[in-house]
Design a protein around this motif. Structure first.
Motif, PDB file in Angstrom:
ATOM      1  N   ASP A   5      56.137  60.519  37.216  1.00 45.68           N
ATOM      2  CA  ASP A   5      55.513  60.160  35.940  1.00 45.68           C
ATOM      3  C   ASP A   5      54.981  58.732  35.983  1.00 45.68           C
ATOM      4  O   ASP A   5      53.883  58.450  35.491  1.00 45.68           O
ATOM      5  N   THR A   6      55.765  57.840  36.567  1.00 42.92           N
ATOM      6  CA  THR A   6      55.349  56.446  36.679  1.00 42.92           C
ATOM      7  C   THR A   6      54.098  56.331  37.537  1.00 42.92           C
ATOM      8  O   THR A   6      53.138  55.645  37.173  1.00 42.92           O
ATOM      9  N   ALA A   7      54.089  57.017  38.675  1.00 36.45           N
ATOM     10  CA  ALA A   7      52.936  56.961  39.582  1.00 36.45           C
ATOM     11  C   ALA A   7      51.684  57.520  38.912  1.00 36.45           C
ATOM     12  O   ALA A   7      50.610  56.919  38.986  1.00 36.45           O
ATOM     13  N   LYS A   8      51.825  58.663  38.241  1.00 37.92           N
ATOM     14  CA  LYS A   8      50.672  59.258  37.545  1.00 37.92           C
ATOM     15  C   LYS A   8      50.116  58.315  36.484  1.00 37.92           C
ATOM     16  O   LYS A   8      48.906  58.152  36.349  1.00 37.92           O
ATOM     17  N   GLY A   9      51.008  57.701  35.719  1.00 39.77           N
ATOM     18  CA  GLY A   9      50.576  56.781  34.673  1.00 39.77           C
ATOM     19  C   GLY A   9      49.854  55.565  35.230  1.00 39.77           C
ATOM     20  O   GLY A   9      48.823  55.132  34.695  1.00 39.77           O
ATOM     21  N   ILE A  10      50.374  55.012  36.309  1.00 39.49           N
ATOM     22  CA  ILE A  10      49.757  53.834  36.912  1.00 39.49           C
ATOM     23  C   ILE A  10      48.400  54.185  37.510  1.00 39.49           C
ATOM     24  O   ILE A  10      47.432  53.443  37.343  1.00 39.49           O
ATOM     25  N   ILE A  11      48.306  55.318  38.169  1.00 38.13           N
ATOM     26  CA  ILE A  11      47.020  55.745  38.729  1.00 38.13           C
ATOM     27  C   ILE A  11      46.012  55.956  37.606  1.00 38.13           C
ATOM     28  O   ILE A  11      44.847  55.557  37.721  1.00 38.13           O
ATOM     29  N   ARG A  32      45.573  51.628  47.118  1.00 41.76           N
ATOM     30  CA  ARG A  32      46.369  51.023  48.191  1.00 41.76           C
ATOM     31  C   ARG A  32      46.796  49.605  47.824  1.00 41.76           C
ATOM     32  O   ARG A  32      47.931  49.197  48.070  1.00 41.76           O
ATOM     33  N   ASP A  33      45.897  48.854  47.222  1.00 36.67           N
ATOM     34  CA  ASP A  33      46.175  47.448  46.892  1.00 36.67           C
ATOM     35  C   ASP A  33      47.085  47.267  45.685  1.00 36.67           C
ATOM     36  O   ASP A  33      47.581  46.178  45.440  1.00 36.67           O
ATOM     37  N   ASN A  34      47.291  48.326  44.918  1.00 40.79           N
ATOM     38  CA  ASN A  34      48.079  48.200  43.685  1.00 40.79           C
ATOM     39  C   ASN A  34      49.339  49.054  43.708  1.00 40.79           C
ATOM     40  O   ASN A  34      49.752  49.598  42.684  1.00 40.79           O
ATOM     41  N   TYR A  35      49.959  49.147  44.873  1.00 45.79           N
ATOM     42  CA  TYR A  35      51.214  49.902  44.982  1.00 45.79           C
ATOM     43  C   TYR A  35      52.248  49.278  44.041  1.00 45.79           C
ATOM     44  O   TYR A  35      52.519  48.087  44.108  1.00 45.79           O
ATOM     45  N   PRO A  36      52.829  50.063  43.132  1.00 45.46           N
ATOM     46  CA  PRO A  36      53.643  49.478  42.069  1.00 45.46           C
ATOM     47  C   PRO A  36      55.138  49.288  42.357  1.00 45.46           C
ATOM     48  O   PRO A  36      55.812  48.585  41.621  1.00 45.46           O
ATOM     49  N   PHE A  37      55.642  49.920  43.392  1.00 45.44           N
ATOM     50  CA  PHE A  37      57.078  49.881  43.620  1.00 45.44           C
ATOM     51  C   PHE A  37      57.422  48.820  44.655  1.00 45.44           C
ATOM     52  O   PHE A  37      56.549  48.247  45.290  1.00 45.44           O
ATOM     53  N   ARG A  39      59.139  48.560  47.831  1.00 49.55           N
ATOM     54  CA  ARG A  39      58.839  48.688  49.252  1.00 49.55           C
ATOM     55  C   ARG A  39      58.080  49.976  49.515  1.00 49.55           C
ATOM     56  O   ARG A  39      58.234  50.952  48.791  1.00 49.55           O
ATOM     57  N   ARG A  40      57.314  49.972  50.565  1.00 49.56           N
ATOM     58  CA  ARG A  40      56.573  51.177  50.947  1.00 49.56           C
ATOM     59  C   ARG A  40      57.440  52.036  51.850  1.00 49.56           C
ATOM     60  O   ARG A  40      57.131  52.265  53.019  1.00 49.56           O
ATOM     61  N   SER A  41      58.524  52.508  51.284  1.00 47.23           N
ATOM     62  CA  SER A  41      59.412  53.417  52.001  1.00 47.23           C
ATOM     63  C   SER A  41      60.258  54.166  50.984  1.00 47.23           C
ATOM     64  O   SER A  41      60.346  53.770  49.825  1.00 47.23           O
ATOM     65  N   GLY A  42      60.833  55.250  51.435  1.00 44.59           N
ATOM     66  CA  GLY A  42      61.724  56.007  50.573  1.00 44.59           C
ATOM     67  C   GLY A  42      61.000  57.003  49.683  1.00 44.59           C
ATOM     68  O   GLY A  42      59.804  57.264  49.816  1.00 44.59           O
ATOM     69  N   PHE A  43      61.754  57.556  48.753  1.00 50.17           N
ATOM     70  CA  PHE A  43      61.245  58.619  47.894  1.00 50.17           C
ATOM     71  C   PHE A  43      60.111  58.149  46.991  1.00 50.17           C
ATOM     72  O   PHE A  43      59.125  58.854  46.801  1.00 50.17           O
ATOM     73  N   ALA A  44      60.226  56.945  46.444  1.00 49.82           N
ATOM     74  CA  ALA A  44      59.183  56.437  45.546  1.00 49.82           C
ATOM     75  C   ALA A  44      57.847  56.347  46.268  1.00 49.82           C
ATOM     76  O   ALA A  44      56.805  56.698  45.710  1.00 49.82           O
ATOM     77  N   ARG A  46      56.910  58.113  48.907  1.00 46.50           N
ATOM     78  CA  ARG A  46      56.448  59.472  49.179  1.00 46.50           C
ATOM     79  C   ARG A  46      55.767  60.077  47.943  1.00 46.50           C
ATOM     80  O   ARG A  46      54.700  60.688  48.040  1.00 46.50           O
ATOM     81  N   VAL A  47      56.378  59.877  46.786  1.00 49.18           N
ATOM     82  CA  VAL A  47      55.796  60.386  45.542  1.00 49.18           C
ATOM     83  C   VAL A  47      54.463  59.704  45.264  1.00 49.18           C
ATOM     84  O   VAL A  47      53.492  60.347  44.870  1.00 49.18           O
ATOM     85  N   TRP A  48      54.390  58.393  45.469  1.00 44.09           N
ATOM     86  CA  TRP A  48      53.139  57.649  45.266  1.00 44.09           C
ATOM     87  C   TRP A  48      52.026  58.224  46.148  1.00 44.09           C
ATOM     88  O   TRP A  48      50.913  58.450  45.682  1.00 44.09           O
ATOM     89  N   CYS A  49      52.336  58.483  47.410  1.00 44.80           N
ATOM     90  CA  CYS A  49      51.341  59.034  48.330  1.00 44.80           C
ATOM     91  C   CYS A  49      50.891  60.428  47.889  1.00 44.80           C
ATOM     92  O   CYS A  49      49.698  60.741  47.942  1.00 44.80           O
ATOM     93  N   GLU A  50      51.816  61.244  47.433  1.00 48.13           N
ATOM     94  CA  GLU A  50      51.467  62.582  46.946  1.00 48.13           C
ATOM     95  C   GLU A  50      50.545  62.495  45.730  1.00 48.13           C
ATOM     96  O   GLU A  50      49.557  63.230  45.630  1.00 48.13           O
ATOM     97  N   GLU A  51      50.871  61.607  44.802  1.00 47.40           N
ATOM     98  CA  GLU A  51      50.050  61.481  43.597  1.00 47.40           C
ATOM     99  C   GLU A  51      48.673  60.885  43.910  1.00 47.40           C
ATOM    100  O   GLU A  51      47.693  61.262  43.287  1.00 47.40           O
ATOM    101  N   GLN A  52      48.611  59.983  44.891  1.00 45.57           N
ATOM    102  CA  GLN A  52      47.317  59.471  45.340  1.00 45.57           C
ATOM    103  C   GLN A  52      46.453  60.610  45.857  1.00 45.57           C
ATOM    104  O   GLN A  52      45.280  60.715  45.509  1.00 45.57           O
ATOM    105  N   ARG A  53      47.050  61.445  46.718  1.00 50.76           N
ATOM    106  CA  ARG A  53      46.289  62.560  47.293  1.00 50.76           C
ATOM    107  C   ARG A  53      45.801  63.506  46.202  1.00 50.76           C
ATOM    108  O   ARG A  53      44.661  63.964  46.241  1.00 50.76           O
ATOM    109  N   LYS A  54      46.670  63.804  45.230  1.00 53.21           N
ATOM    110  CA  LYS A  54      46.267  64.697  44.141  1.00 53.21           C
ATOM    111  C   LYS A  54      45.086  64.116  43.356  1.00 53.21           C
ATOM    112  O   LYS A  54      44.192  64.845  42.937  1.00 53.21           O
ATOM    113  N   TYR A  55      45.097  62.813  43.150  1.00 53.01           N
ATOM    114  CA  TYR A  55      44.001  62.174  42.428  1.00 53.01           C
ATOM    115  C   TYR A  55      42.736  62.138  43.287  1.00 53.01           C
ATOM    116  O   TYR A  55      41.646  62.477  42.827  1.00 53.01           O
ATOM    117  N   LEU A  56      42.869  61.739  44.540  1.00 54.07           N
ATOM    118  CA  LEU A  56      41.703  61.498  45.386  1.00 54.07           C
ATOM    119  C   LEU A  56      41.007  62.767  45.860  1.00 54.07           C
ATOM    120  O   LEU A  56      39.810  62.726  46.177  1.00 54.07           O
TER     121      LEU A  56
END
Length: 88
Positions: A5-11, A32-37, A39-44, A46-56
């Motif tokens: 939900d957080t990733a979708k809202g930020i995107i 890519r430049d506005n990653y909100p969490f 570190r770029r690792s872990g579940f958060a 992974r979810v960010w990358c999935e939501e990016q792909r869904k948007y893009l």
């Protein structure tokens, strides 16, 4: 609120002011430049990358366009779409 939900809202906030004809590479760079969490690792991440792909995926340039080479994200999106098509 979940990571998704957080990733979708930020995107949605980041891309609200983008024109419809904004280049694909600008959209990728913006996300890519506005990653909100933290570190770029872990579940958060992974979810960010999935939501990016869904948007893009809705803004992918047509196959065979003159822009070369394709971005790794474009390749990953194509692979994911091919896997989903093969699974059904």
């Amino acid at each position: 609120m979940t990571w998704r939900d957080t990733a979708k809202g930020i995107i949605a906030e980041l891309t609200a002011d983008l024109p419809k004809d904004a280049p694909f590479c600008d959209r990728v760079k913006l996300l890519r430049d506005n990653y909100p969490f933290a570190r770029r690792s872990g579940f958060a991440y992974r979810v960010w990358c999935e939501e990016q792909r869904k948007y893009l995926v809705q803004f992918l340039p047509p196959k065979g366009s003159k822009r070369y080479p394709r971005l790794p994200l474009e390749i990953a999106i194509d692979d994911a779409m091919n896997r989903e098509g093969a699974a059904t």
